[in-house]
Design an enzyme around this catalytic site. Structure first.
Site, PDB file in Angstrom:
ATOM      1  N   GLN A 181      -4.581   1.535   1.027  1.00 61.70           N
ATOM      2  CA  GLN A 181      -3.572   1.577  -0.049  1.00 61.70           C
ATOM      3  C   GLN A 181      -2.547   0.453   0.063  1.00 61.70           C
ATOM      4  OE1 GLN A 181      -3.647   3.349  -2.744  1.00 61.70           O
ATOM      5  NE2 GLN A 181      -5.173   4.898  -2.230  1.00 61.70           N
ATOM      6  N   CYS A 323     -10.474  18.349  -4.483  1.00 56.75           N
ATOM      7  CA  CYS A 323     -10.949  19.559  -5.141  1.00 56.75           C
ATOM      8  C   CYS A 323     -12.191  20.007  -4.389  1.00 56.75           C
ATOM      9  CB  CYS A 323     -11.367  19.252  -6.563  1.00 56.75           C
ATOM     10  SG  CYS A 323     -10.135  19.661  -7.753  1.00 56.75           S
TER      11      CYS A 323
HETATM   12  C1  LIG Z   1      -6.047   5.807   2.380  1.00 57.94           C
HETATM   13  C2  LIG Z   1      -7.478   5.738   1.932  1.00 57.94           C
HETATM   14  N1  LIG Z   1      -8.427   5.546   2.835  1.00 57.94           N
HETATM   15  C3  LIG Z   1      -9.724   5.467   2.502  1.00 57.94           C
HETATM   16  C4  LIG Z   1     -10.118   5.597   1.196  1.00 57.94           C
HETATM   17  C5  LIG Z   1     -11.567   5.517   0.864  1.00 57.94           C
HETATM   18  O1  LIG Z   1     -11.897   4.260   0.325  1.00 57.94           O
HETATM   19  P1  LIG Z   1     -13.228   4.109  -0.558  1.00 57.94           P
HETATM   20  O2  LIG Z   1     -12.914   4.707  -1.903  1.00 57.94           O
HETATM   21  O3  LIG Z   1     -13.464   2.622  -0.644  1.00 57.94           O
HETATM   22  O4  LIG Z   1     -14.310   4.817   0.150  1.00 57.94           O
HETATM   23  C6  LIG Z   1      -9.156   5.821   0.213  1.00 57.94           C
HETATM   24  C7  LIG Z   1      -9.548   6.035  -1.192  1.00 57.94           C
HETATM   25  O5  LIG Z   1      -8.908   6.724  -1.936  1.00 57.94           O
HETATM   26  C8  LIG Z   1      -7.801   5.885   0.587  1.00 57.94           C
HETATM   27  O6  LIG Z   1      -6.834   6.097  -0.305  1.00 57.94           O
END
Ligand SMILES: Cc1ncc(COP(=O)(O)O)c(C=O)c1O
Length: 381
Positions: A181, A323
């Site tokens: 993020q 969910c």
């Molecule tokens: C903090 C965080 N880590 C990991 C992920 C996972 O990333 P990806 O969607 O590329 O698998 C997300 C996705 O929302 C995330 O917000």
């Protein structure tokens, strides 16, 4: 009806420049592992992209390992660093209580199947990890810890975590950081933070879905999850996805995300919200947070009802949490911050992005009073 998107933390629109670069690459022939001219051309394109991403995140090109997602990078890092530590008799995995499921679940899997003991670092009411707890664990059990994994910023609340302090406390213990993020939203440098490993994902910064990167210190070798052709330092076998990699690098090079603008929109939204729904509370530290994410509790409501009411007004936002079989679970992040189940289940996440506008904020604020009134009525019935 308006169509307003305030779920940029889930995924954000792909940039035109990334789409163009990716489309051009889709028309190119050549497996980057092939030695002939076609293969070498694709290899060169990938290596240029690797170099470019390395520059953006402050690491060496050889430290960028392409993966199919942030989730995969988190899994490789956590499991790999754990297995490497376990070989030396270290079986403790330390993570924060507010990690994304892409860390929480592999940690649980390591506990269930691979003999790991998982310790959760708690957070304060403002959503910041408890450094004293971490210090205590490291001083008492440092010799047993295989890996520490703490996220750079939380995906539900936007709260930034003190990663430099974590690395200082960890000393010789490998630290991984999920920076999915934070990348391109706030300053981030792998080498300056002194990390062993860091996770990125392209679709949160205007690149395509389904491509991510694990940044792994050059001197660190970890066991692979995927075995095969030996690509990516033999840590992540599989023919490299050149079009997505090019789209990822193009997005990473772009400076389209103007943090100040996004922050101003978020603050205008908070100010407006405070006026129209005075009992709404913003969750998490106000001081150290990402520019775009806010998480709000609306007492007396149910998040999933609010989400649908918002959607019926053309606003896409999020409950922030997962969910399960159609049932909205109380957010583990808000629970860790001291919320009751009821309060955690009456919260929404609004995440603004580069394409958000003041008109979006005005529109959302115009529909919020009716949505909350109806949400409260539905909760009573
Ligand atoms: C903090 C965080 N880590 C990991 C992920 C996972 O990333 P990806 O969607 O590329 O698998 C997300 C996705 O929302 C995330 O917000």
């Amino acid at each position: 009806m308006s169509s307003i998107y305030v779920d940029h933390a889930a995924t954000t629109p792909m940039l035109d420049s990334a789409r163009t670069a990716m489309t051009l690459q889709l028309a190119q022939l050549g497996n980057p592992s092939s030695l002939h001219t076609h293969g070498r051309a694709t290899r060169k394109t990938i290596e240029d992209a690797r170099e470019s991403i390395a520059k953006q995140v402050g690491c060496l090109a050889s430290e960028v390992i392409f993966t199919a997602s942030g989730t995969e990078a988190n899994n490789i890092a956590l499991k790999g660093l754990y297995w490497q530590g376990r070989d030396k008799g270290k079986q403790v995995v330390v993570i924060s209580a507010i990690e994304h499921h892409a860390i929480l679940d592999p940690a649980q899997w390591l506990a269930d199947h691979e003999g790991a003991e998982v310790l959760l670092v708690p957070v304060s009411n403002s959503g910041v990890i408890d450094l004293d707890f971490l210090k205590d664990v490291v001083s008492k059990r440092g010799q047993e810890i295989a890996v520490i994994s703490i996220m750079h910023s939380n995906n539900e609340t936007g709260v930034l975590q003190p990663i430099s302090e974590v690395v200082a406390i960890a000393g010789e213990i490998p630290v991984h950081c999920d920076a999915v993020q934070s990348f391109k939203k706030v300053p981030l440098s792998f080498s300056e933070l002194g990390l062993y490993a860091l996770t990125l994902s392209a679709h949160k910064i205007g690149g395509p879905l389904g491509i991510g990167a694990l940044i792994l210190r050059r001197t660190v070798e970890i066991p692979a999850l995927l075995h095969g052709g030996g690509q990516e330092r033999e840590i992540r076998s599989g023919t490299l996805n050149a079009p997505s990699i090019v789209g990822f690098a193009t997005a990473a090079e772009s400076e389209h995300f103007n943090a100040k603008n996004v922050q101003n929109l978020r603050d205008a939204f908070i100010e407006g919200l405070n006026k129209i729904i005075p009992d709404a509370t913003i969750n998490g530290s106000k001081a150290n947070r990402l520019p775009g994410i806010i998480n709000v509790t609306f007492p007396g409501t149910q998040s999933d009802t609010l989400l649908l009411l918002m959607d019926s007004q053309g606003v896409s936002c999020s409950t922030g949490s997962a969910c399960s079989a159609g049932v909205h679970e109380a957010s583990h992040v808000l629970l860790a911050m001291g919320h009751s189940v009821e309060s955690a289940q009456s919260s929404l996440r609004f995440s603004f992005g580069a394409s958000s506008t003041q008109a979006d904020v005005d529109y959302i604020l115009s529909v919020v009073p009716d949505v909350i009134t109806r949400g409260r009525a539905a909760n009573l019935s």
